[in-house]
Design a protein around this motif. Structure first.
Motif, PDB file in Angstrom:
ATOM      1  N   GLU A 207       7.884   1.968   3.861  1.00 51.30           N
ATOM      2  CA  GLU A 207       6.917   1.698   3.029  1.00 51.30           C
ATOM      3  C   GLU A 207       5.444   2.437   3.068  1.00 51.30           C
ATOM      4  O   GLU A 207       4.592   2.713   2.336  1.00 51.30           O
ATOM      5  CB  GLU A 207       6.671   0.506   2.393  1.00 51.30           C
ATOM      6  CG  GLU A 207       7.962  -0.395   1.530  1.00 51.30           C
ATOM      7  CD  GLU A 207       8.951  -0.703   2.659  1.00 51.30           C
ATOM      8  OE1 GLU A 207       8.749  -0.884   3.651  1.00 51.30           O
ATOM      9  OE2 GLU A 207       9.836  -0.607   2.335  1.00 51.30           O
TER      10      GLU A 207
ATOM     11  N   THR B 126       0.570   0.733   8.846  1.00 53.92           N
ATOM     12  CA  THR B 126      -0.182   0.002   9.057  1.00 53.92           C
ATOM     13  C   THR B 126      -0.885   0.222  10.436  1.00 53.92           C
ATOM     14  O   THR B 126      -0.218   0.232  11.451  1.00 53.92           O
ATOM     15  CB  THR B 126      -0.157  -1.461   8.814  1.00 53.92           C
ATOM     16  OG1 THR B 126       0.130  -1.736   7.574  1.00 53.92           O
ATOM     17  CG2 THR B 126      -1.522  -2.307   9.200  1.00 53.92           C
TER      18      THR B 126
ATOM     19  N   ILE C 284      -0.263   6.378   5.947  1.00 54.53           N
ATOM     20  CA  ILE C 284      -1.257   5.308   6.356  1.00 54.53           C
ATOM     21  C   ILE C 284      -1.779   4.559   5.126  1.00 54.53           C
ATOM     22  O   ILE C 284      -2.405   5.315   4.316  1.00 54.53           O
ATOM     23  CB  ILE C 284      -2.498   5.728   7.098  1.00 54.53           C
ATOM     24  CG1 ILE C 284      -1.738   6.324   8.493  1.00 54.53           C
ATOM     25  CG2 ILE C 284      -3.353   4.546   7.430  1.00 54.53           C
ATOM     26  CD1 ILE C 284      -2.897   7.104   9.528  1.00 54.53           C
ATOM     27  N   ARG C 285      -1.481   3.331   4.807  1.00 56.69           N
ATOM     28  CA  ARG C 285      -1.977   2.512   3.892  1.00 56.69           C
ATOM     29  C   ARG C 285      -2.943   1.413   4.155  1.00 56.69           C
ATOM     30  O   ARG C 285      -3.593   1.301   3.087  1.00 56.69           O
ATOM     31  CB  ARG C 285      -0.629   1.597   3.513  1.00 56.69           C
ATOM     32  CG  ARG C 285       0.639   2.208   2.944  1.00 56.69           C
ATOM     33  CD  ARG C 285       0.407   3.035   1.664  1.00 56.69           C
ATOM     34  NE  ARG C 285       1.637   3.630   1.309  1.00 56.69           N
ATOM     35  CZ  ARG C 285       1.791   5.277   1.217  1.00 56.69           C
ATOM     36  NH1 ARG C 285       0.966   5.813   1.871  1.00 56.69           N
ATOM     37  NH2 ARG C 285       2.907   5.495   1.050  1.00 56.69           N
ATOM     38  N   GLY C 286      -3.381   1.271   5.285  1.00 58.48           N
ATOM     39  CA  GLY C 286      -4.669   0.524   5.533  1.00 58.48           C
ATOM     40  C   GLY C 286      -4.810   0.216   7.127  1.00 58.48           C
ATOM     41  O   GLY C 286      -3.869   0.702   7.835  1.00 58.48           O
TER      42      GLY C 286
ATOM     43  N   VAL D 136      -6.162  -2.625   9.946  1.00 64.08           N
ATOM     44  CA  VAL D 136      -6.590  -4.088  10.204  1.00 64.08           C
ATOM     45  C   VAL D 136      -7.398  -4.092  11.707  1.00 64.08           C
ATOM     46  O   VAL D 136      -6.653  -3.651  12.565  1.00 64.08           O
ATOM     47  CB  VAL D 136      -5.373  -5.074   9.919  1.00 64.08           C
ATOM     48  CG1 VAL D 136      -6.104  -6.490  10.285  1.00 64.08           C
ATOM     49  CG2 VAL D 136      -4.528  -4.820   8.806  1.00 64.08           C
TER      50      VAL D 136
ATOM     51  N   ARG E 287     -11.051   5.605   6.638  1.00 64.04           N
ATOM     52  CA  ARG E 287     -11.317   5.095   5.234  1.00 64.04           C
ATOM     53  C   ARG E 287     -12.099   6.238   4.285  1.00 64.04           C
ATOM     54  O   ARG E 287     -11.760   6.134   3.326  1.00 64.04           O
ATOM     55  CB  ARG E 287     -12.535   3.959   5.335  1.00 64.04           C
ATOM     56  CG  ARG E 287     -13.060   3.239   4.168  1.00 64.04           C
ATOM     57  CD  ARG E 287     -14.278   2.687   4.351  1.00 64.04           C
ATOM     58  NE  ARG E 287     -15.431   3.795   4.427  1.00 64.04           N
ATOM     59  CZ  ARG E 287     -15.953   4.077   3.564  1.00 64.04           C
ATOM     60  NH1 ARG E 287     -15.456   4.001   2.240  1.00 64.04           N
ATOM     61  NH2 ARG E 287     -16.875   5.056   3.563  1.00 64.04           N
TER      62      ARG E 287
ATOM     63  N   VAL F  45      -8.346   4.616   2.342  1.00 66.67           N
ATOM     64  CA  VAL F  45      -7.586   3.359   2.804  1.00 66.67           C
ATOM     65  C   VAL F  45      -8.451   2.206   3.111  1.00 66.67           C
ATOM     66  O   VAL F  45      -9.631   2.493   3.635  1.00 66.67           O
ATOM     67  CB  VAL F  45      -6.730   3.527   3.760  1.00 66.67           C
ATOM     68  CG1 VAL F  45      -5.550   4.742   3.680  1.00 66.67           C
ATOM     69  CG2 VAL F  45      -7.425   3.997   5.159  1.00 66.67           C
TER      70      VAL F  45
ATOM     71  N   LEU G  92      -1.406  -9.968   4.299  1.00 66.03           N
ATOM     72  CA  LEU G  92      -2.049  -8.588   3.711  1.00 66.03           C
ATOM     73  C   LEU G  92      -0.905  -7.902   2.819  1.00 66.03           C
ATOM     74  O   LEU G  92       0.205  -7.925   3.421  1.00 66.03           O
ATOM     75  CB  LEU G  92      -2.671  -7.895   4.669  1.00 66.03           C
ATOM     76  CG  LEU G  92      -3.685  -8.816   5.732  1.00 66.03           C
ATOM     77  CD1 LEU G  92      -4.103  -8.062   6.777  1.00 66.03           C
ATOM     78  CD2 LEU G  92      -4.941  -9.504   4.845  1.00 66.03           C
ATOM     79  N   ASP G  93      -1.551  -7.323   1.679  1.00 71.00           N
ATOM     80  CA  ASP G  93      -0.585  -6.418   1.044  1.00 71.00           C
ATOM     81  C   ASP G  93      -0.536  -4.995   1.588  1.00 71.00           C
ATOM     82  O   ASP G  93      -1.307  -3.961   1.291  1.00 71.00           O
ATOM     83  CB  ASP G  93      -1.172  -6.247  -0.330  1.00 71.00           C
ATOM     84  CG  ASP G  93      -0.186  -5.222  -1.313  1.00 71.00           C
ATOM     85  OD1 ASP G  93       1.077  -5.336  -0.843  1.00 71.00           O
ATOM     86  OD2 ASP G  93      -0.755  -4.923  -2.313  1.00 71.00           O
ATOM     87  N   LEU G  94      -0.143  -5.002   2.890  1.00 70.98           N
ATOM     88  CA  LEU G  94       0.070  -3.714   3.540  1.00 70.98           C
ATOM     89  C   LEU G  94       1.596  -3.681   4.450  1.00 70.98           C
ATOM     90  O   LEU G  94       2.092  -4.754   4.343  1.00 70.98           O
ATOM     91  CB  LEU G  94      -1.072  -3.879   4.851  1.00 70.98           C
ATOM     92  CG  LEU G  94      -2.233  -3.538   4.343  1.00 70.98           C
ATOM     93  CD1 LEU G  94      -3.369  -3.807   5.611  1.00 70.98           C
ATOM     94  CD2 LEU G  94      -2.771  -2.229   3.827  1.00 70.98           C
ATOM     95  N   PRO G  95       1.894  -2.304   4.760  1.00 77.53           N
ATOM     96  CA  PRO G  95       3.169  -2.314   5.200  1.00 77.53           C
ATOM     97  C   PRO G  95       3.413  -3.324   6.554  1.00 77.53           C
ATOM     98  O   PRO G  95       2.600  -3.509   7.345  1.00 77.53           O
ATOM     99  CB  PRO G  95       3.433  -1.158   6.011  1.00 77.53           C
ATOM    100  CG  PRO G  95       2.336  -0.087   5.000  1.00 77.53           C
ATOM    101  CD  PRO G  95       1.210  -1.067   4.457  1.00 77.53           C
TER     102      PRO G  95
END
Length: 240
Positions: free
Chosen positions: A24, A27, A54-56, A58, A74, A79, A139-142
């Motif tokens: 998906e 991260t 890349i989705r985000g 942390v 970012r 992201v 978290l709504d991340l992979p």
């Protein structure tokens, strides 16, 4: 470098960046220093994944050697950058407090600062927009990372549990190799705001069902979390 299926590491035992790679998306856990961005591009090219996967990001905390290229991702990819609420200001560039002097040896300390210089570590941009997270958040991340509050190294330090890769990322709540002395093994990390609180926070790792405990500095611990905490406590008792 792949540590395990879906778990990749950039950098080295001095400063490391980690990726959780899923179908998906990806991260990024901590972003080292600005120069690690080139390592990121090489790693993604090697595994055949575009930067757009890349989705985000942390961050385990907001220190400069963990937020390195976060602002670039970012800005360029749009992201989110997530960090413990207590470290939001630090991530945006607020100066951290002075910490007690740590033991050091000339060779390892010079090696740390030389590596930081090569990775453009003396001008780390603040992250202009961050999303604060709290203990218990999923978290709504992979990989569906879960936040574990771990104050001590900094007020908003967090561990990041990712069951999809059977790993927990602990930032600087401990290290397995001091960048200032070169001593290996589980131990307190240098530049810690409140060592007593940091040590107490490690009990939150007990019982986690993981195969990897991954610090920001030092070799990843390939084993269960309880054995790492036990080794840390034994070393802690020896130092007293």
């Amino acid at each position: 470098m792949q540590l395990a299926p879906g778990l990749h590491r950039l950098g080295n035992d001095i400063i490391a960046v980690h990726l959780v790679v899923t179908d998906e998306g990806i991260t990024v856990i901590d972003t080292g220093l600005p120069g690690h961005h080139a390592d990121l591009r090489r790693e993604l090219a090697a595994i055949g994944r575009p930067m757009s996967d890349i989705r985000g990001v942390v961050l385990t905390h907001g220190d400069s050697d963990h937020r390195g290229f976060a602002e670039r991702l970012r800005r360029e990819l749009g992201v989110p950058v997530l960090v413990g609420a207590g470290d939001a200001d630090r991530t945006r560039g607020a100066k951290p407090p002075a910490t007690p002097k740590d033991a050091m040896r000339i060779g390892p300390t010079l090696g740390f600062f030389a590596y930081a210089a090569r990775k453009r570590g003396f001008r780390v941009p603040p992250v202009r927009e961050v999303l604060p997270v709290d203990d218990g958040d999923v978290l709504d991340l992979p990989g569906a990372p879960r936040v574990i509050g771990m104050p001590g190294h900094s007020p908003g330090s967090i561990a990041i549990l990712v069951p999809a890769v059977r790993a927990v990322f602990v930032g600087d709540e401990l290290t397995t190799r001091s960048v200032l002395t070169g001593v290996s093994g589980p131990q307190p990390a240098p530049f810690t705001d409140d060592q007593a609180t940091s040590s107490a926070s490690l009990d939150r790792l007990l019982g986690l069902d993981v195969d990897w405990v991954v610090p920001g500095h030092g070799a990843p611990w390939h084993g269960d979390a309880d054995s790492l905490v036990t080794a840390y406590r034994q070393a802690e008792a020896t130092r007293r």
